[in-house]
Design a protein around this motif. Structure first.
Motif, mmCIF file in Angstrom:
data_model
loop_
_atom_site.group_PDB
_atom_site.id
_atom_site.type_symbol
_atom_site.label_atom_id
_atom_site.label_comp_id
_atom_site.label_asym_id
_atom_site.label_seq_id
_atom_site.Cartn_x
_atom_site.Cartn_y
_atom_site.Cartn_z
ATOM 1 N N ASN A 329 0.827 -1.208 0.000
ATOM 2 C CA ASN A 329 0.000 0.000 0.000
ATOM 3 C C ASN A 329 0.856 1.252 0.000
ATOM 4 O O ASN A 329 0.586 2.205 -0.744
ATOM 5 C CB ASN A 329 -0.929 0.000 1.213
ATOM 6 N N ASN A 330 1.892 1.265 0.823
ATOM 7 C CA ASN A 330 2.764 2.439 0.885
ATOM 8 C C ASN A 330 3.476 2.677 -0.444
ATOM 9 O O ASN A 330 3.634 3.815 -0.884
ATOM 10 C CB ASN A 330 3.801 2.266 2.004
ATOM 11 N N TYR A 332 2.438 1.738 -3.453
ATOM 12 C CA TYR A 332 1.472 2.202 -4.453
ATOM 13 C C TYR A 332 1.126 3.673 -4.232
ATOM 14 O O TYR A 332 1.030 4.451 -5.192
ATOM 15 C CB TYR A 332 0.204 1.352 -4.395
ATOM 16 N N GLN A 333 0.961 4.074 -2.985
ATOM 17 C CA GLN A 333 0.657 5.472 -2.700
ATOM 18 C C GLN A 333 1.809 6.396 -3.081
ATOM 19 O O GLN A 333 1.595 7.522 -3.526
ATOM 20 C CB GLN A 333 0.317 5.637 -1.215
ATOM 21 N N GLU A 334 3.022 5.901 -2.926
ATOM 22 C CA GLU A 334 4.201 6.734 -3.204
ATOM 23 C C GLU A 334 4.495 6.834 -4.692
ATOM 24 O O GLU A 334 4.834 7.905 -5.200
ATOM 25 C CB GLU A 334 5.412 6.143 -2.470
ATOM 26 N N GLY A 336 2.584 4.941 -7.408
ATOM 27 C CA GLY A 336 1.517 4.662 -8.359
ATOM 28 C C GLY A 336 1.663 3.323 -9.052
ATOM 29 O O GLY A 336 1.001 3.071 -10.065
#
Length: 403
Positions: A329-330, A332-334, A336
């Protein structure tokens, strides 16, 4: 008898808060012992460390007009770099500053030479990369001369024939793969129930020689000096040629078949098809292949099931690892993107080596076998690979992850 006056001794009581009484020394902790040993090896603890990262980004090929540029090595480098950056962001130490210098090698030895000539190689305290084996060998020579530790994160080759305890291989070599396979097989199968099948290809014949060499170190029988081996010609891989090996196969109902081959997917498919046809209700074959097999695109995986195919791999995502729960998750958030295998490799590398560099200084690698690490994608258990020089003196030629 001569009589003499007795001298008088005047005692003075010293305050214990200023002059501590002598006590038995406490034994050093492992951390204190390592720091003392590394201090004697001139390991320097610095306020700032520079890391040089050499990877094939191919940035020169990107342009505003070519937005669809796609390159496997570029993608590999991109995700590795991002994983490393996430590790650096999570290094729990504010006592030292880390500077990362990124160099695009374009997977080209000529380009690497130019980049090295324009950069002061004595500046970095740690080198990571390159990607290709030929560039790893080139970096090996330069890093040895400058006495800088460098980590080869991908290449299984690039072995060094001289003294170099600064060379750190993250990816286990063929020797390590074969050693682990053999140790696993010999727990169940005696030596005379192991058959090696390969091809005339020079590279793969060399692999068989390495396999036999590793067997000679741990062989379980004084009567079996070498494992039974059958070499198939590259130009003929059909059933009639394979039938020459049938006698060797049919003499045992239970057989471990080692196939140290990976360069030609069609060849592997042919062997597995023939083995599958030979197998019956009364026979039990177990096939041991290479890590590259998991990436084959046209293989019939039903053969993998029927023949109980086992492969060694230096990558296994540990879903029980504490860092994994929020990592995806981290990431992907950072960025994309979802993390790839290379992301985890870069992350584990940074989480293991950078704290060692900060804590123990520039010569941390001198006792690399004293440290271990349970990573997200694999564990790190480094051991020195020893060679004997012409004067029969043992020396470290590299450090290698043996997990």
């Amino acid at each position: 008898l001569i009589q003499r006056d007795i001298d008088t001794v005047e005692w003075r009581v010293l305050p214990t808060e200023l002059f501590k009484p002598l006590e038995d020394p406490q034994p050093l902790t492992k951390n204190e012992w390592l720091k003392l040993k590394l201090h004697r090896e001139n390991s320097e603890i610095l306020d700032e460390y520079q890391l040089n990262l050499y990877l094939p980004f191919f940035t020169s090929r990107f342009s505003n007009t070519d937005i669809n540029f796609n390159n496997r090595l570029t993608e590999w480098s991109f995700h590795f770099y991002n994983g490393l950056m996430m590790a650096l962001d999570n290094v729990e130490n504010n006592s030292a500053k880390i500077s990362l210098n990124v160099i695009d090698t374009e997977a080209n030895p000529v380009v690497l030479d130019k980049k090295l000539s324009s950069i002061n190689l004595n500046a970095p305290q740690l080198i990571i990369g390159p990607y290709r084996g030929v560039n790893v060998e080139k970096m090996n020579v330069l890093a040895t001369t400058a006495n800088i530790p460098f980590i080869s994160p991908y290449s299984g080759g690039g072995d060094w024939d001289g003294e170099n305890d600064t060379y750190i291989k993250l990816n286990p070599s063929l020797e390590v793969h074969f050693q682990n396979q053999l140790e696993y097989i010999l727990k169940t199968y005696p030596s005379d129930q192991i058959l090696v099948i390969g091809f005339e290809d020079i590279q793969e014949k060399n692999a068989i020689e390495i396999l036999q060499s590793e067997y000679s170190k741990i062989k379980d029988s004084q009567w079996v000096d070498q494992l039974d081996t059958y070499i198939l010609p590259d130009t003929a891989i059909l059933a009639p040629d394979f039938d020459l090996a049938v006698e060797m196969i049919e003499r045992r109902d239970s057989l471990a078949v080692m196939i140290p081959s990976w360069t030609n997917e069609t060849h592997i498919l042919s062997i597995l098809r023939n083995l599958s046809q030979l197998q019956s209700d009364t026979t039990h074959y177990v096939v041991f292949g290479m890590p590259q097999w998991k990436d084959y695109e046209h293989i019939d995986y039903s053969y993998y099931q029927k023949l109980n195919v086992h492969i060694t791999s230096s990558f296994f995502l540990n879903k029980q690892h504490g860092d994994l729960s929020n990592f995806s998750n981290n990431y992907y958030q950072e960025y994309g993107f979802l993390p790839t295998n290379e992301t985890y490799i870069g992350y584990d590398l940074g989480r293991f080596f950078v704290p060692l560099l900060i804590e123990y200084g520039t010569r941390f690698y001198k006792f690399l076998d004293q440290f271990s690490y349970q990573g997200v994608h694999t564990n790190f258990e480094f051991k020195p690979i020893i060679r004997v020089d012409e004067n029969n003196i043992q020396e470290i030629s590299r450090w290698e992850n043996t997990y």
